[in-house]
Motif scaffolding. Structure first.
Motif, PDB file in Angstrom:
ATOM      1  N   GLY A 155      26.753  14.967 -47.717  1.00 44.85           N
ATOM      2  CA  GLY A 155      26.472  15.868 -46.605  1.00 44.85           C
ATOM      3  C   GLY A 155      25.055  15.806 -46.054  1.00 44.85           C
ATOM      4  N   LEU A 156      24.147  15.154 -46.749  1.00 33.08           N
ATOM      5  CA  LEU A 156      22.774  14.992 -46.260  1.00 33.08           C
ATOM      6  C   LEU A 156      22.656  13.659 -45.527  1.00 33.08           C
ATOM      7  N   ARG A 157      21.749  13.618 -44.567  1.00 34.35           N
ATOM      8  CA  ARG A 157      21.453  12.333 -43.930  1.00 34.35           C
ATOM      9  C   ARG A 157      20.147  11.812 -44.509  1.00 34.35           C
ATOM     10  N   CYS A 158      20.194  10.567 -44.921  1.00 34.39           N
ATOM     11  CA  CYS A 158      19.039   9.916 -45.519  1.00 34.39           C
ATOM     12  C   CYS A 158      18.877   8.551 -44.872  1.00 34.39           C
ATOM     13  N   ALA A 159      17.758   7.908 -45.157  1.00 35.50           N
ATOM     14  CA  ALA A 159      17.502   6.570 -44.622  1.00 35.50           C
ATOM     15  C   ALA A 159      16.628   5.806 -45.603  1.00 35.50           C
ATOM     16  N   ILE A 160      16.706   4.491 -45.503  1.00 34.25           N
ATOM     17  CA  ILE A 160      15.764   3.613 -46.187  1.00 34.25           C
ATOM     18  C   ILE A 160      15.331   2.557 -45.171  1.00 34.25           C
ATOM     19  N   ARG A 161      14.230   1.937 -45.449  1.00 33.76           N
ATOM     20  CA  ARG A 161      13.715   0.917 -44.537  1.00 33.76           C
ATOM     21  C   ARG A 161      14.619  -0.319 -44.564  1.00 33.76           C
ATOM     22  N   HIS A 162      14.887  -0.844 -43.397  1.00 31.87           N
ATOM     23  CA  HIS A 162      15.747  -2.018 -43.277  1.00 31.87           C
ATOM     24  C   HIS A 162      15.181  -3.196 -44.066  1.00 31.87           C
ATOM     25  N   ALA A 163      13.864  -3.301 -44.159  1.00 30.04           N
ATOM     26  CA  ALA A 163      13.237  -4.394 -44.902  1.00 30.04           C
ATOM     27  C   ALA A 163      13.590  -4.347 -46.389  1.00 30.04           C
ATOM     28  N   ASP A 164      14.011  -3.181 -46.901  1.00 27.07           N
ATOM     29  CA  ASP A 164      14.390  -3.036 -48.308  1.00 27.07           C
ATOM     30  C   ASP A 164      15.845  -3.414 -48.567  1.00 27.07           C
ATOM     31  N   VAL A 165      16.604  -3.687 -47.508  1.00 24.11           N
ATOM     32  CA  VAL A 165      18.052  -3.911 -47.621  1.00 24.11           C
ATOM     33  C   VAL A 165      18.368  -5.400 -47.556  1.00 24.11           C
ATOM     34  N   ARG A 166      19.100  -5.856 -48.550  1.00 26.05           N
ATOM     35  CA  ARG A 166      19.567  -7.251 -48.555  1.00 26.05           C
ATOM     36  C   ARG A 166      20.910  -7.364 -47.843  1.00 26.05           C
ATOM     37  N   GLU A 167      21.795  -6.373 -48.113  1.00 25.69           N
ATOM     38  CA  GLU A 167      23.143  -6.450 -47.553  1.00 25.69           C
ATOM     39  C   GLU A 167      23.802  -5.081 -47.625  1.00 25.69           C
ATOM     40  N   LEU A 168      24.711  -4.814 -46.686  1.00 24.85           N
ATOM     41  CA  LEU A 168      25.549  -3.615 -46.703  1.00 24.85           C
ATOM     42  C   LEU A 168      26.961  -4.067 -47.041  1.00 24.85           C
ATOM     43  N   LEU A 169      27.586  -3.380 -47.995  1.00 26.16           N
ATOM     44  CA  LEU A 169      28.899  -3.808 -48.483  1.00 26.16           C
ATOM     45  C   LEU A 169      29.876  -2.642 -48.522  1.00 26.16           C
ATOM     46  N   PRO A 170      31.169  -2.911 -48.276  1.00 27.32           N
ATOM     47  CA  PRO A 170      32.167  -1.871 -48.555  1.00 27.32           C
ATOM     48  C   PRO A 170      32.247  -1.704 -50.067  1.00 27.32           C
ATOM     49  N   LEU A 171      32.750  -0.580 -50.506  1.00 28.20           N
ATOM     50  CA  LEU A 171      32.810  -0.305 -51.946  1.00 28.20           C
ATOM     51  C   LEU A 171      33.904  -1.146 -52.603  1.00 28.20           C
ATOM     52  N   PRO A 172      33.510  -2.094 -53.457  1.00 25.01           N
ATOM     53  CA  PRO A 172      34.510  -2.877 -54.196  1.00 25.01           C
ATOM     54  C   PRO A 172      34.865  -2.146 -55.500  1.00 25.01           C
ATOM     55  N   ARG A 173      35.737  -2.748 -56.265  1.00 26.22           N
ATOM     56  CA  ARG A 173      36.032  -2.213 -57.600  1.00 26.22           C
ATOM     57  C   ARG A 173      34.822  -2.494 -58.487  1.00 26.22           C
ATOM     58  N   LEU A 174      34.340  -1.461 -59.160  1.00 27.26           N
ATOM     59  CA  LEU A 174      33.203  -1.589 -60.069  1.00 27.26           C
ATOM     60  C   LEU A 174      33.719  -1.519 -61.496  1.00 27.26           C
ATOM     61  N   TRP A 175      33.007  -2.126 -62.420  1.00 30.02           N
ATOM     62  CA  TRP A 175      33.366  -1.959 -63.828  1.00 30.02           C
ATOM     63  C   TRP A 175      32.276  -1.180 -64.531  1.00 30.02           C
ATOM     64  N   ARG A 176      32.704  -0.305 -65.429  1.00 30.40           N
ATOM     65  CA  ARG A 176      31.805   0.608 -66.129  1.00 30.40           C
ATOM     66  C   ARG A 176      31.758   0.278 -67.612  1.00 30.40           C
ATOM     67  N   ALA A 177      30.553   0.359 -68.157  1.00 29.73           N
ATOM     68  CA  ALA A 177      30.390   0.271 -69.613  1.00 29.73           C
ATOM     69  C   ALA A 177      30.561   1.694 -70.157  1.00 29.73           C
ATOM     70  N   PRO A 178      31.155   1.850 -71.323  1.00 26.97           N
ATOM     71  CA  PRO A 178      31.405   3.208 -71.838  1.00 26.97           C
ATOM     72  C   PRO A 178      30.131   4.006 -72.128  1.00 26.97           C
ATOM     73  N   THR A 179      29.024   3.337 -72.318  1.00 25.22           N
ATOM     74  CA  THR A 179      27.795   4.054 -72.692  1.00 25.22           C
ATOM     75  C   THR A 179      26.802   4.216 -71.551  1.00 25.22           C
ATOM     76  N   GLN A 180      27.191   3.871 -70.342  1.00 27.77           N
ATOM     77  CA  GLN A 180      26.213   3.944 -69.254  1.00 27.77           C
ATOM     78  C   GLN A 180      25.991   5.386 -68.803  1.00 27.77           C
ATOM     79  N   PRO A 181      24.784   5.699 -68.349  1.00 24.00           N
ATOM     80  CA  PRO A 181      24.465   7.045 -67.899  1.00 24.00           C
ATOM     81  C   PRO A 181      25.217   7.399 -66.609  1.00 24.00           C
ATOM     82  N   ALA A 182      25.419   8.684 -66.376  1.00 26.67           N
ATOM     83  CA  ALA A 182      26.197   9.159 -65.224  1.00 26.67           C
ATOM     84  C   ALA A 182      25.713   8.617 -63.874  1.00 26.67           C
ATOM     85  N   PRO A 183      24.405   8.499 -63.611  1.00 26.04           N
ATOM     86  CA  PRO A 183      24.000   7.981 -62.294  1.00 26.04           C
ATOM     87  C   PRO A 183      24.363   6.523 -62.042  1.00 26.04           C
ATOM     88  N   VAL A 184      24.744   5.788 -63.074  1.00 26.27           N
ATOM     89  CA  VAL A 184      25.165   4.398 -62.886  1.00 26.27           C
ATOM     90  C   VAL A 184      26.677   4.426 -62.652  1.00 26.27           C
TER      91      VAL A 184
END
Length: 161
Positions: free
Chosen positions: A9-38
């Motif tokens: 719900g918030l609008r945010c931005a980052i500098r275009h120079a910091d961006v390599r690529e924009l991607l649609p969300l693919p299937r991600l794989w999770r490790a069982p011990t990774q922290p919630a923000p990952v």
């Protein structure tokens, strides 16, 4: 140039120079011990790229309760580091005069990750400094997780006979 996106719900931005690529969300794989923000790892041409869920990192609702929410989410692959940012939706690429940015005090956000604010039609946008998203301890932990994910991928590669 700035990449404008929504985040819980918030609008945010980052500098275009910091961006390599924009991607649609693919299937991600999770490790069982990774922290919630990952949110997981993206296999990008054999490279394990950690995906940070910015909503979780900032303690915002992430929309996981909405079954359709993940369908249109985007990844912002960063240029300087092998990390992708999971956002609700990338909205626009805008040119913005630096003098219209209003600096935000470093102490106003954790690690000074919001460097400025600016106004666009419909309200304010928070400009995020990607190099200040993580604390040093978090950055080191993420490097360790990435190394483990890389080792896991390596184990699945075809071995010479």
């Amino acid at each position: 140039m700035l990449v404008v996106f929504t985040l819980a719900g918030l609008r945010c931005a980052i500098r275009h120079a910091d961006v390599r690529e924009l991607l649609p969300l693919p299937r991600l794989w999770r490790a069982p011990t990774q922290p919630a923000p990952v949110a997981g790892f993206l296999n990008l041409a054999g490279e394990a790229v950690p995906v940070l869920d910015l909503a979780r990192l900032f303690g915002l609702p992430d929309g996981e309760d909405d079954p359709g929410a993940g369908l249109y989410r985007h990844l912002i692959l960063l240029r300087a580091t092998p990390v992708a940012l999971l956002v609700t939706r990338v909205q626009d690429l805008v040119s913005f005069a630096p003098e219209r940015l209003r600096p935000v005090a470093d102490k106003a956000t954790l690690n000074g990750c919001v460097e400025a604010e600016f106004e666009l039609a419909g309200g304010f946008v928070h400009l995020i400094a990607v190099d200040r998203l993580l604390l040093e301890e978090e950055r080191q932990a993420l490097l360790g997780l990435r190394a483990a994910a890389e080792a896991r991928l390596e184990g699945w590669r075809a071995q010479p006979a």
